[in-house]
Write a protein that holds these residues in place. Structure first.
Motif, PDB file in Angstrom:
ATOM      1  N   LYS A  37       0.839  -1.202   0.000  1.00  0.00           N
ATOM      2  CA  LYS A  37       0.000   0.000   0.000  1.00  0.00           C
ATOM      3  C   LYS A  37       0.876   1.254   0.000  1.00  0.00           C
ATOM      4  CE  LYS A  37      -3.472   0.325   2.640  1.00  0.00           C
ATOM      5  NZ  LYS A  37      -4.601   0.343   3.545  1.00  0.00           N
ATOM      6  N   SER A  38       0.532   2.203  -0.874  1.00  0.00           N
ATOM      7  CA  SER A  38       1.314   3.430  -0.974  1.00  0.00           C
ATOM      8  C   SER A  38       0.900   4.479   0.060  1.00  0.00           C
ATOM      9  CB  SER A  38       1.214   4.006  -2.385  1.00  0.00           C
ATOM     10  OG  SER A  38      -0.137   4.266  -2.707  1.00  0.00           O
ATOM     11  N   SER A  39      -0.311   4.342   0.629  1.00  0.00           N
ATOM     12  CA  SER A  39      -0.772   5.265   1.675  1.00  0.00           C
ATOM     13  C   SER A  39      -1.890   4.597   2.467  1.00  0.00           C
ATOM     14  CB  SER A  39      -1.281   6.578   1.058  1.00  0.00           C
ATOM     15  OG  SER A  39      -2.559   6.391   0.484  1.00  0.00           O
ATOM     16  N   ASP A  40      -2.300   5.238   3.571  1.00  0.00           N
ATOM     17  CA  ASP A  40      -3.388   4.702   4.397  1.00  0.00           C
ATOM     18  C   ASP A  40      -4.718   4.664   3.651  1.00  0.00           C
ATOM     19  OD1 ASP A  40      -1.680   4.320   6.518  1.00  0.00           O
ATOM     20  OD2 ASP A  40      -2.232   6.188   7.533  1.00  0.00           O
ATOM     21  N   LYS A  41      -4.864   5.503   2.634  1.00  0.00           N
ATOM     22  CA  LYS A  41      -6.111   5.559   1.874  1.00  0.00           C
ATOM     23  C   LYS A  41      -6.134   4.587   0.691  1.00  0.00           C
ATOM     24  CE  LYS A  41      -7.311  10.172   3.271  1.00  0.00           C
ATOM     25  NZ  LYS A  41      -8.166  11.279   3.009  1.00  0.00           N
ATOM     26  N   SER A  42      -5.000   3.958   0.419  1.00  0.00           N
ATOM     27  CA  SER A  42      -4.933   2.973  -0.671  1.00  0.00           C
ATOM     28  C   SER A  42      -5.801   1.771  -0.317  1.00  0.00           C
ATOM     29  CB  SER A  42      -3.496   2.508  -0.882  1.00  0.00           C
ATOM     30  OG  SER A  42      -2.686   3.560  -1.308  1.00  0.00           O
TER      31      SER A  42
END
Length: 106
Positions: A37-42
Motif C-alpha cells: 500500500k502506498s498510503s493509508d487511503k490505498s
C-alpha cells in the motif's frame, strides 16, 4: 440490500467466489490483499476476475463493531460504478449491494 455474491476466505487472506446480477455472471472472482500500500487511503484489496481488474476494497468496522470490506466495482460494461460491502451473514462472506438513496451533500 441484495446479495450479489458469496465468497470463501482463504488461508492467505484472499477471498474467492462469484458475483451474479441480472447483467453480471462472474464465477471466479478474487479479492487479493494489497501488500504494498502506498498510503493509508490505498485499497486493502484488489478485486479481479481472471486478468480483468474489477475494483478495490477497503477494511472497515461497522457501528456494531463488525469487520467488513467496503467494495467499489467498476467496468466499462457497467452504467456506473457499484458500491457494495463484503459482510458475514450467517457465517458466509456475502457481497451485498443496495441502491443509493440519492445525492449526498458535502
Amino acid at each position: 440490500m441484495a446479495t450479489i455474491g458469496t465468497f470463501t476466505l482463504n488461508a492467505d487472506g484472499s477471498y474467492t467466489g462469484a458475483i451474479h446480477t441480472l447483467a453480471i455472471n462472474l464465477k471466479k472472482v478474487q479479492f487479493r490483499p494489497v501488500t504494498d500500500k502506498s498510503s493509508d487511503k490505498s485499497p486493502d484489496y484488489r478485486v479481479t476476475a481472471g486478468n480483468a481488474d474489477l475494483g478495490a476494497a477497503w477494511k472497515k468496522v461497522s457501528k456494531d463493531n463488525n469487520d467488513y470490506l467496503s467494495v467499489r466495482l467498476d467496468d466499462p460494461s457497467f452504467g456506473a460504478a457499484i458500491n457494495a460491502a463484503l459482510v458475514v451473514i450467517e457465517h458466509v462472506h456475502t457481497l451485498v449491494w443496495s441502491r443509493s438513496n440519492g445525492h449526498k451533500e458535502d
